[in-house]
Design an enzyme around this catalytic site. Structure first.
Site, PDB file in Angstrom:
ATOM      1  CD  GLU A  50     -96.673  45.462 -26.162  1.00 19.62           C
ATOM      2  OE1 GLU A  50     -97.687  44.887 -25.897  1.00 19.62           O
ATOM      3  OE2 GLU A  50     -96.072  44.987 -24.738  1.00 19.62           O
ATOM      4  CB  SER A  51     -93.639  50.300 -29.996  1.00 13.87           C
ATOM      5  OG  SER A  51     -94.203  50.669 -29.625  1.00 13.87           O
TER       6      SER A  51
END
Length: 129
Positions: A50-51
């Site tokens: 997700e980063s």
């Protein structure tokens, strides 16, 4: 964009490549990213994925008038790893005005697939813009 005092800093995630078409991040596999049995925690893999998708999305917006937020993420963990580094690379499936969809492959140092994710990111107008 500062990584100070973020989950990325806590997990030791570093940016390797960052451009609007591809973002690659590196994360150590160690006591901070292990699950209790000594393997890379699936949640750490998802945080890496997700980063990468979030940074890639941010690079595709006007930060003066827009912001991005994860809407949905899924992950399939293929292989386990105990040490070294893993690399998460986000590449776009769709870059739209209000949503973006990214595929994130996580590989180990031997280029073996560890996990594959798909992340949908929402693009939101900032208030007062």
């Amino acid at each position: 964009m500062s990584m100070k005092n973020t989950l990325m800093e806590t997990l030791g995630i570093e940016v390797v490549i960052a451009n609007p078409e591809e973002v690659t991040l590196r994360m150590p596999v160690n006591q901070h990213t292990h699950q209790p049995m000594g393997f890379l925690h699936g949640g750490a893999s998802v945080a890496l994925a997700e980063s990468a998708a979030s940074i890639a999305s941010f690079l595709n917006i006007d930060p003066k008038s827009q912001q991005v937020f994860g809407i949905e993420i899924n992950a399939n963990h293929i292989k386990s790893v105990r040490s070294g580094y893993v690399y998460g690379t986000a590449k776009p499936f769709h870059i739209g005005k209000t949503t973006m969809v990214w595929e994130i492959s996580i590989i180990d140092e031997k280029e073996q697939l560890i996990s594959i994710s798909r992340c949908t990111v929402g693009v939101v107008a900032l208030k007062n813009s």
